[in-house]
Design a protein around this motif. Structure first.
Motif, short mmCIF file in Angstrom:
data_model
loop_
_atom_site.label_atom_id
_atom_site.label_comp_id
_atom_site.label_asym_id
_atom_site.label_seq_id
_atom_site.Cartn_x
_atom_site.Cartn_y
_atom_site.Cartn_z
N ALA A 136 -9.67 14.97 -7.56
CA ALA A 136 -8.33 14.83 -8.14
C ALA A 136 -7.30 14.54 -7.05
CB ALA A 136 -7.95 16.09 -8.91
N LEU A 137 -7.40 15.25 -5.92
CA LEU A 137 -6.47 15.03 -4.81
C LEU A 137 -6.64 13.62 -4.23
CD1 LEU A 137 -4.32 16.10 -2.90
CD2 LEU A 137 -6.17 16.99 -1.46
N ALA A 138 -7.88 13.16 -4.09
CA ALA A 138 -8.13 11.81 -3.57
C ALA A 138 -7.53 10.75 -4.49
CB ALA A 138 -9.63 11.58 -3.39
N ILE A 139 -7.67 10.94 -5.80
CA ILE A 139 -7.10 9.99 -6.76
C ILE A 139 -5.58 9.98 -6.67
CG2 ILE A 139 -6.81 9.48 -9.22
CD1 ILE A 139 -9.71 10.61 -9.57
N CYS A 140 -4.97 11.16 -6.64
CA CYS A 140 -3.51 11.26 -6.52
C CYS A 140 -3.00 10.58 -5.26
CB CYS A 140 -3.07 12.72 -6.50
SG CYS A 140 -3.00 13.51 -8.09
N ARG A 187 -0.53 7.32 -5.13
CA ARG A 187 0.77 7.43 -4.45
C ARG A 187 0.91 6.36 -3.38
NH1 ARG A 187 1.72 9.54 0.27
NH2 ARG A 187 -0.07 10.93 0.21
N ILE A 188 -0.12 6.19 -2.57
CA ILE A 188 -0.06 5.19 -1.50
C ILE A 188 0.08 3.79 -2.10
CG2 ILE A 188 -1.42 4.09 0.33
CD1 ILE A 188 -2.48 6.95 0.96
N GLY A 189 -0.65 3.53 -3.19
CA GLY A 189 -0.53 2.24 -3.85
C GLY A 189 0.88 2.00 -4.36
N SER A 225 2.98 -4.62 -2.77
CA SER A 225 4.11 -5.53 -2.96
C SER A 225 4.18 -5.96 -4.43
CB SER A 225 3.99 -6.75 -2.05
OG SER A 225 2.81 -7.46 -2.37
N TYR A 226 5.29 -6.55 -4.82
CA TYR A 226 5.51 -7.00 -6.18
C TYR A 226 6.38 -8.24 -6.15
CZ TYR A 226 9.67 -4.22 -5.23
OH TYR A 226 10.78 -3.69 -4.65
N MET A 252 3.79 16.30 -2.05
CA MET A 252 3.76 15.23 -3.05
C MET A 252 2.60 15.41 -4.03
SD MET A 252 4.94 11.98 -0.83
CE MET A 252 4.44 12.57 0.78
N GLU A 253 1.45 15.88 -3.55
CA GLU A 253 0.34 16.23 -4.42
C GLU A 253 0.26 17.74 -4.46
OE1 GLU A 253 -0.16 12.26 -2.94
OE2 GLU A 253 -0.33 14.04 -1.73
N SER A 254 0.34 18.32 -5.65
CA SER A 254 0.38 19.77 -5.81
C SER A 254 -0.79 20.26 -6.65
CB SER A 254 1.70 20.20 -6.48
OG SER A 254 2.79 19.78 -5.71
N PRO A 255 -1.86 20.74 -6.02
CA PRO A 255 -2.98 21.26 -6.80
C PRO A 255 -2.54 22.47 -7.62
CG PRO A 255 -3.57 20.98 -4.48
CD PRO A 255 -2.09 20.80 -4.59
N ILE A 256 -2.83 22.46 -8.91
CA ILE A 256 -2.41 23.57 -9.76
C ILE A 256 -3.58 24.39 -10.27
CG2 ILE A 256 -0.27 22.45 -10.46
CD1 ILE A 256 -1.67 21.82 -13.14
#
Length: 102
Positions: A28-32, A36-38, A43-44, A61-65
């Motif tokens: 879950a942390l790796a996905i978050c 976030r980095i993406g 660019s857009y 920025m990522e908060s494990p709950i």
């Protein structure tokens, strides 16, 4: 920002808050982190700057709950004539024709 706001278009800002559940806290942390980095660095079309286009309201920025519940509702009803879940679509930005066909 009141009168200092450079844009008067409505809306001109978007808020995104994501939640990820996975088989493990590490996944879950790796996905978050990847998402976030993406969001921060991809660019857009029409991009005018490479920094300063995003505010990050959470720290960290990522908060494990911890563990979360899965909720499933199984209820059958005839809803063909009911407007239970109205859906509205709004375009908040222009999609280039090339992008819209993907």
């Amino acid at each position: 920002m009141g009168p200092l706001e450079p844009s008067t278009a409505v809306p001109h800002e978007v808020g995104i808050l994501g939640e990820v559940t996975a088989q493990s806290p590490e996944l879950a942390l790796a996905i978050c982190t990847t998402v976030r980095i993406g969001c921060l660095h991809l660019s857009y079309p029409g991009q005018m700057a490479t920094a300063g286009n995003m505010a990050l309201p959470l720290n960290p920025m990522e908060s494990p709950i911890g563990p979360v519940c899965a909720f499933t509702l199984y209820h059958l009803m005839d809803a063909r004539d009911l407007d239970l879940f109205p859906v509205a679509h709004r375009q908040v930005g222009l999609i280039p024709a090339k992008e819209a066909t993907r």
